[in-house]
Design a protein around this motif. Structure first.
Motif, PDB file in Angstrom:
ATOM      1  N   GLU A  29       0.732  -1.054   0.065  1.00 62.58           N
ATOM      2  CA  GLU A  29       0.251   0.055  -0.111  1.00 62.58           C
ATOM      3  C   GLU A  29       0.727   1.349  -0.156  1.00 62.58           C
ATOM      4  OE1 GLU A  29      -3.908  -1.079   2.458  1.00 62.58           O
ATOM      5  OE2 GLU A  29      -2.177  -0.907   3.603  1.00 62.58           O
ATOM      6  N   THR A  30       2.151   1.145   0.012  1.00 59.14           N
ATOM      7  CA  THR A  30       3.138   2.361   0.150  1.00 59.14           C
ATOM      8  C   THR A  30       2.825   3.245  -1.106  1.00 59.14           C
ATOM      9  OG1 THR A  30       4.879   1.257  -0.822  1.00 59.14           O
ATOM     10  CG2 THR A  30       4.801   1.249   1.256  1.00 59.14           C
ATOM     11  N   GLN A  31       2.488   3.021  -2.287  1.00 56.98           N
ATOM     12  CA  GLN A  31       2.203   3.886  -3.266  1.00 56.98           C
ATOM     13  C   GLN A  31       0.737   4.402  -3.490  1.00 56.98           C
ATOM     14  OE1 GLN A  31       4.140   2.747  -6.916  1.00 56.98           O
ATOM     15  NE2 GLN A  31       5.601   1.656  -5.767  1.00 56.98           N
ATOM     16  N   LYS A  32      -0.372   3.728  -2.490  1.00 52.01           N
ATOM     17  CA  LYS A  32      -1.694   4.168  -2.408  1.00 52.01           C
ATOM     18  C   LYS A  32      -1.686   5.580  -2.022  1.00 52.01           C
ATOM     19  CE  LYS A  32      -5.823   2.399  -0.554  1.00 52.01           C
ATOM     20  NZ  LYS A  32      -6.639   1.491   0.427  1.00 52.01           N
ATOM     21  N   HIS A  33      -2.716   6.472  -2.501  1.00 50.73           N
ATOM     22  CA  HIS A  33      -2.462   7.856  -2.147  1.00 50.73           C
ATOM     23  C   HIS A  33      -3.834   8.199  -1.290  1.00 50.73           C
ATOM     24  CE1 HIS A  33      -5.621   8.181  -5.511  1.00 50.73           C
ATOM     25  NE2 HIS A  33      -5.941   9.243  -4.907  1.00 50.73           N
ATOM     26  N   VAL A  54       5.437   8.222  -2.392  1.00 50.18           N
ATOM     27  CA  VAL A  54       5.480   6.896  -1.812  1.00 50.18           C
ATOM     28  C   VAL A  54       5.564   7.074  -0.238  1.00 50.18           C
ATOM     29  CG1 VAL A  54       7.144   4.901  -1.332  1.00 50.18           C
ATOM     30  CG2 VAL A  54       6.839   5.966  -3.650  1.00 50.18           C
ATOM     31  N   TRP A  55       4.821   6.372   0.474  1.00 46.93           N
ATOM     32  CA  TRP A  55       4.675   6.488   1.941  1.00 46.93           C
ATOM     33  C   TRP A  55       6.133   5.801   2.316  1.00 46.93           C
ATOM     34  CZ3 TRP A  55       1.283   9.220   4.356  1.00 46.93           C
ATOM     35  CH2 TRP A  55      -0.127   9.431   3.794  1.00 46.93           C
ATOM     36  N   GLN A  56       6.615   6.504   3.380  1.00 49.55           N
ATOM     37  CA  GLN A  56       7.714   5.959   4.047  1.00 49.55           C
ATOM     38  C   GLN A  56       7.412   5.920   5.452  1.00 49.55           C
ATOM     39  OE1 GLN A  56      10.639   5.579   2.508  1.00 49.55           O
ATOM     40  NE2 GLN A  56       9.809   6.465   0.657  1.00 49.55           N
ATOM     41  N   GLN A  57       8.401   4.754   6.293  1.00 44.74           N
ATOM     42  CA  GLN A  57       8.060   4.569   7.577  1.00 44.74           C
ATOM     43  C   GLN A  57       8.428   5.725   8.365  1.00 44.74           C
ATOM     44  OE1 GLN A  57       7.498   1.638   9.021  1.00 44.74           O
ATOM     45  NE2 GLN A  57       8.490   1.757  10.937  1.00 44.74           N
ATOM     46  N   GLY A  58       7.589   5.932   9.437  1.00 47.68           N
ATOM     47  CA  GLY A  58       7.487   7.179  10.110  1.00 47.68           C
ATOM     48  C   GLY A  58       6.914   8.363   9.769  1.00 47.68           C
ATOM     49  N   ASP A  59       6.488   8.718   8.375  1.00 46.55           N
ATOM     50  CA  ASP A  59       5.644   9.713   7.926  1.00 46.55           C
ATOM     51  C   ASP A  59       4.790  10.053   8.830  1.00 46.55           C
ATOM     52  OD1 ASP A  59       7.122   9.889   5.675  1.00 46.55           O
ATOM     53  OD2 ASP A  59       5.458   9.098   4.228  1.00 46.55           O
ATOM     54  N   ALA A  60       4.872  11.562   9.624  1.00 43.41           N
ATOM     55  CA  ALA A  60       4.085  12.187  10.443  1.00 43.41           C
ATOM     56  C   ALA A  60       2.777  12.732   9.740  1.00 43.41           C
ATOM     57  CB  ALA A  60       4.859  13.277  11.121  1.00 43.41           C
ATOM     58  N   LEU A  61       1.810  12.379  10.342  1.00 40.60           N
ATOM     59  CA  LEU A  61       0.309  12.798  10.037  1.00 40.60           C
ATOM     60  C   LEU A  61      -0.178  13.888  10.815  1.00 40.60           C
ATOM     61  CD1 LEU A  61      -0.919   9.209   9.023  1.00 40.60           C
ATOM     62  CD2 LEU A  61       0.199  10.791   7.731  1.00 40.60           C
ATOM     63  N   TYR A  62      -0.468  14.965  10.391  1.00 38.55           N
ATOM     64  CA  TYR A  62      -1.135  16.231  10.918  1.00 38.55           C
ATOM     65  C   TYR A  62      -2.215  16.737  10.623  1.00 38.55           C
ATOM     66  CZ  TYR A  62       3.962  17.076  12.718  1.00 38.55           C
ATOM     67  OH  TYR A  62       4.965  17.036  13.400  1.00 38.55           O
ATOM     68  N   VAL A  71       3.129   6.944  10.279  1.00 45.26           N
ATOM     69  CA  VAL A  71       3.022   5.696   9.253  1.00 45.26           C
ATOM     70  C   VAL A  71       3.890   4.700   9.859  1.00 45.26           C
ATOM     71  CG1 VAL A  71       3.183   4.976   7.022  1.00 45.26           C
ATOM     72  CG2 VAL A  71       1.939   7.094   7.457  1.00 45.26           C
ATOM     73  N   ILE A  72       3.234   3.547   9.740  1.00 42.36           N
ATOM     74  CA  ILE A  72       4.218   2.306  10.294  1.00 42.36           C
ATOM     75  C   ILE A  72       4.013   1.422   9.150  1.00 42.36           C
ATOM     76  CG2 ILE A  72       4.561   0.459  11.766  1.00 42.36           C
ATOM     77  CD1 ILE A  72       5.600   3.163  12.906  1.00 42.36           C
ATOM     78  N   ILE A  73       4.834   0.721   8.509  1.00 44.56           N
ATOM     79  CA  ILE A  73       4.635  -0.221   7.376  1.00 44.56           C
ATOM     80  C   ILE A  73       4.828  -1.642   8.075  1.00 44.56           C
ATOM     81  CG2 ILE A  73       5.349  -1.115   5.286  1.00 44.56           C
ATOM     82  CD1 ILE A  73       6.213   1.566   4.613  1.00 44.56           C
TER      83      ILE A  73
END
Length: 152
Positions: A29-33, A54-62, A71-73
């Protein structure tokens, strides 16, 4: 019913911050938007990523300037191939490449990883008996074998 929180900012963050809620996704799902999903803590989020495809491990959602989750993969079952014999490495990567499957490189363990598939595992076990193990690992986009890794 929990209200839906709209994520309006995403910041790249490599490290997972202790105490922050987790928004789990699968490796594929890392390329899902667009997501509408509960966090591990039960908060319902709507997340749309328009930049950084691309979603990365640790992306912060505000949301409205407040850090809501990261985000955790999720780790997944994978077939791990480890060999120091160059002919076996070439044979393995060619075999997987012909099936158009993603190959991930685990630099720390000097191994190649392929998402688990039962029939594929049986075929690989017959061909590469001693060099295969099943492991549960994160398959991160930065580990994906690309042309830039050809020198490894």
């Amino acid at each position: 019913m929990e209200p839906l929180i709209n994520i309006d900012e995403i910041q790249v963050q490599q490290d997972v911050i202790a105490g922050v809620d987790l928004f789990e996704i699968e490796w594929f799902e890392t390329q899902k938007h667009l997501f509408k999903r509960l966090t591990k803590g039960g908060v319902k989020l709507q997340v749309e990523k328009q930049q950084h495809p691309v979603w990365q491990q640790g992306d912060a959602l505000y949301s409205k300037g407040k850090l809501i989750a990261q985000v955790i993969i999720k780790p997944t079952l994978a077939i791990q191939f480890t060999s120091k014999q160059s002919d076996l490495i070439v044979d393995f990567t060619y075999y997987i490449g012909n099936r158009h499957l993603p190959i991930f490189i685990d630099v720390e363990d000097h191994a190649f990883l392929v998402p688990y598939d039962g029939p594929l595992y049986e075929q690989l076990t017959a061909k590469f008996t001693l060099d295969l193990t099943l492991v549960k690992k994160q398959l991160l986009f930065r580990m994906l074998l690309h042309e830039k890794h050809a020198q490894l």
